[in-house]
Design an enzyme around this catalytic site. Structure first.
Site, mmCIF file in Angstrom:
data_model
loop_
_atom_site.group_PDB
_atom_site.id
_atom_site.type_symbol
_atom_site.label_atom_id
_atom_site.label_comp_id
_atom_site.label_asym_id
_atom_site.label_seq_id
_atom_site.Cartn_x
_atom_site.Cartn_y
_atom_site.Cartn_z
ATOM 1 N N ARG A 182 0.697 -1.246 0.021
ATOM 2 C CA ARG A 182 0.031 -0.091 0.038
ATOM 3 C C ARG A 182 0.707 1.072 0.088
ATOM 4 O O ARG A 182 1.628 1.552 0.961
ATOM 5 C CB ARG A 182 -0.823 -0.070 1.352
ATOM 6 C CG ARG A 182 -1.890 -1.217 1.164
ATOM 7 C CD ARG A 182 -3.041 -0.863 2.248
ATOM 8 N NE ARG A 182 -3.840 -2.078 2.141
ATOM 9 C CZ ARG A 182 -5.095 -1.916 1.668
ATOM 10 N NH1 ARG A 182 -5.380 -0.806 1.094
ATOM 11 N NH2 ARG A 182 -5.887 -3.007 1.599
ATOM 12 N N SER A 205 -10.502 -6.190 8.763
ATOM 13 C CA SER A 205 -11.533 -5.820 8.022
ATOM 14 C C SER A 205 -12.196 -6.933 7.063
ATOM 15 O O SER A 205 -11.374 -7.613 6.685
ATOM 16 C CB SER A 205 -10.953 -4.751 7.184
ATOM 17 O OG SER A 205 -12.203 -4.196 6.185
ATOM 18 N N GLU A 241 -7.295 -1.188 14.906
ATOM 19 C CA GLU A 241 -8.124 -2.151 14.105
ATOM 20 C C GLU A 241 -7.093 -3.537 13.661
ATOM 21 O O GLU A 241 -5.684 -3.047 13.454
ATOM 22 C CB GLU A 241 -8.469 -1.378 13.096
ATOM 23 C CG GLU A 241 -9.230 -2.288 11.938
ATOM 24 C CD GLU A 241 -9.303 -1.494 10.549
ATOM 25 O OE1 GLU A 241 -9.401 -2.046 9.508
ATOM 26 O OE2 GLU A 241 -9.473 -0.310 10.587
ATOM 27 N N GLU A 267 0.741 4.415 0.975
ATOM 28 C CA GLU A 267 0.182 5.131 1.872
ATOM 29 C C GLU A 267 1.228 6.021 2.487
ATOM 30 O O GLU A 267 2.183 5.285 2.628
ATOM 31 C CB GLU A 267 -0.761 4.534 3.004
ATOM 32 C CG GLU A 267 -2.048 3.802 2.609
ATOM 33 C CD GLU A 267 -2.764 3.192 3.839
ATOM 34 O OE1 GLU A 267 -1.980 2.573 4.650
ATOM 35 O OE2 GLU A 267 -3.876 2.754 3.691
ATOM 36 N N ARG A 287 -0.005 -6.460 12.937
ATOM 37 C CA ARG A 287 -0.592 -5.824 13.984
ATOM 38 C C ARG A 287 -0.995 -6.913 14.954
ATOM 39 O O ARG A 287 -1.363 -6.384 15.909
ATOM 40 C CB ARG A 287 -1.671 -5.095 13.303
ATOM 41 C CG ARG A 287 -1.571 -3.699 12.712
ATOM 42 C CD ARG A 287 -2.636 -2.983 12.202
ATOM 43 N NE ARG A 287 -2.322 -1.675 11.583
ATOM 44 C CZ ARG A 287 -3.350 -0.728 11.423
ATOM 45 N NH1 ARG A 287 -4.452 -0.953 11.958
ATOM 46 N NH2 ARG A 287 -2.796 0.398 11.016
ATOM 47 N N ARG A 291 2.334 2.370 13.601
ATOM 48 C CA ARG A 291 1.218 1.188 13.201
ATOM 49 C C ARG A 291 1.128 1.009 11.731
ATOM 50 O O ARG A 291 0.144 -0.004 11.388
ATOM 51 C CB ARG A 291 0.071 1.346 14.096
ATOM 52 C CG ARG A 291 -0.492 2.560 13.748
ATOM 53 C CD ARG A 291 -1.937 2.492 14.670
ATOM 54 N NE ARG A 291 -2.898 3.438 14.296
ATOM 55 C CZ ARG A 291 -4.264 3.587 14.617
ATOM 56 N NH1 ARG A 291 -4.662 2.678 15.688
ATOM 57 N NH2 ARG A 291 -5.097 4.624 14.410
ATOM 58 N N HIS A 292 1.713 1.710 10.966
ATOM 59 C CA HIS A 292 1.666 1.526 9.270
ATOM 60 C C HIS A 292 2.871 1.094 8.876
ATOM 61 O O HIS A 292 3.819 1.561 9.173
ATOM 62 C CB HIS A 292 1.201 3.083 8.753
ATOM 63 C CG HIS A 292 -0.275 3.161 8.878
ATOM 64 N ND1 HIS A 292 -0.900 4.051 10.144
ATOM 65 C CD2 HIS A 292 -1.402 3.090 8.537
ATOM 66 C CE1 HIS A 292 -1.805 4.296 10.140
ATOM 67 N NE2 HIS A 292 -2.246 3.527 9.108
#
Length: 434
Positions: A211, A360, A357, A213, A408, A219-220
């Site tokens: 990703r 998903s 989180e 991002e 995570r 946490r990413h």
């Protein structure tokens, strides 16, 4: 080495050849001790200087810390030694000499910044507590695979180079593929859905996702491990049941099989596998509970995504793993099915640790016309996904599934401060090497 003995297997009365790294040397004058470390632990090597060959003593005590050596000698019981035994060496061979100055201290006596540790990951993993994280990670992956197999799911491997992104948007890494534009896959989502329409029906994958991002948070990651599941003929509630079972299986396996590693991390006494059913809150209940905490400057309203501060406040309020269900349809991806009796509500769900989180998921839209309409509503061109959508014309069963963030899961399980600690060689905005 054919005749090598691991340090943990050395018994009094044995003559052994042990191999590993020089962890520490303690010179007390007439007697000195070298601590040799391998993957199973440490063993003490005793040098009585006056009774030993001078060259042997010089070789053993003159080597730098973290050099690779082999030691051959007799094992004797010694209650004062770290592991209750020690080796009196007959030979010491230096296999690979380490430099005197190390970029970090593998003994852990001197702390190092995370960036220094990641720059020198090989050295970093010589520390018991760091090695323990990855032994636990391996056990988690073994356990989730076993649980999926128990649930009659087949392990698959989907492409990581794709023609279109799973969800469109700008969070894609473009690459040149034989003169054409391609992308690193954000998720196995579309491919695992295609598999539930095949003869496999129920599948799982443990593999990388990418990703683009621009997050730079603890946490990413830009390359992460996703633990994915998809099954025909189940709905979102049954997918949550599987998700809960898999997470519990991971914790239970670590509790049962990783006590030494938990001890190295000072977690043995406090580590506890979750028990009981995870609470299931609707999205509406979640925003009401967040608002009631007073943690946010502005009250959340229907349709808002949950900010990090809100998730944290809700996690503290709930105090255990939990699900958020019945999200607004407008903020869930096109492939998530809406409730039949209320199109404003999706069957999407998130599973949360109190800190963040983890998952998903949801029931997927299996009807062709509604799926194509979902593309158009989110501004995506259905023709770009024709390889995916056309299969929904040929008998696609109702299905549901989820994606669980592997790092995570480890981060929250072990209380790590930064997700990069759960990755051997992290990839983020600043780090492409090593």
């Amino acid at each position: 080495m054919r005749n090598r003995t691991y340090t943990a297997d050395a018994e009094p009365g044995d003559t052994v050849t042990v191999a590993g790294w020089v962890h520490e040397i303690r010179d007390l004058g007439g007697i000195a001790f070298l601590i040799l470390r391998d993957t199973t632990g440490k063993i003490q090597v005793k040098f009585e200087k006056d009774d030993m060959d001078e060259e042997l003593v010089e070789t053993g005590l003159g080597v730098h810390r973290e050099s690779v050596i082999t030691v051959t000698g007799d094992v004797a019981e010694e209650p004062r030694a770290p592991t209750g035994v020690e080796v009196t060496p007959e030979t010491v061979e230096v296999i690979a000499e380490a430099e005197a100055q190390l970029p970090l201290d593998p003994s852990g006596k001197v702390d190092a910044e995370l960036s220094t540790r990641l720059d020198n990951r090989t050295l970093d993993l010589r520390k018991d507590e760091v090695k323990a994280i990855f032994e636990i990670r391996a056990e988690v992956q073994r356990a989730v695979r076993e649980k999926f197999r128990d649930l009659r799911a087949t392990e698959i491997n989907t492409p990581k180079i794709v023609a279109t992104g799973t969800e469109g948007g700008t969070e894609l890494f473009p690459i040149t593929y034989f003169g054409k534009e391609a992308f690193m896959n954000q998720s196995p989502q579309l491919f695992k859905q295609l598999m539930v329409g095949s003869g496999l029906e129920r599948v799982f994958e443990v593999g990388p996702i990418f990703r683009a991002e621009e997050h730079n948070t603890p946490r990413h990651l830009n390359e992460a491990t996703s633990i994915d599941f998809e099954s025909a003929f189940i709905d979102h509630t049954e997918a949550m049941d599987v998700c809960e079972a898999v997470v519990k299986a991971a914790y239970e396996a670590v509790d049962e099989n990783c006590q030494d590693q938990l001890e190295a991390l000072d977690l043995a006494e406090e580590f506890e596998a979750p028990s009981g059913e995870f609470p299931r809150l609707t999205y509406e209940e979640a925003i009401q509970r967040i608002n009631a905490t007073g943690a946010l400057d502005e009250q959340l309203v229907w349709g808002d995504d949950l900010p990090t501060e809100g998730e944290k406040a809700l996690g503290e309020d709930v105090g255990e793993h939990y699900f958020i269900t019945d999200w607004p349809s407008e903020i869930k991806p096109f492939y998530i099915k809406d409730h039949d009796d209320d199109e404003t509500l999706s069957t999407g769900f998130d599973m949360m640790h109190p800190n963040m989180e983890l998952v998903s998921g949801g029931q997927r839209e299996h009807r062709y016309d509604q799926l194509v309409a979902g593309f158009e509503q989110q501004g995506l061109d259905p023709d770009a996904f024709e390889y995916y959508t056309k299969m929904f014309k040929y008998g696609m069963p109702p299905h549901a599934g989820f994606g669980l963030g592997g790092e995570r899961l480890i981060m929250t399980m072990l209380g790590l401060e930064n997700i990069r600690e759960a990755v051997l060689f992290p990839r983020d905005r600043q780090r492409l090497s090593p």
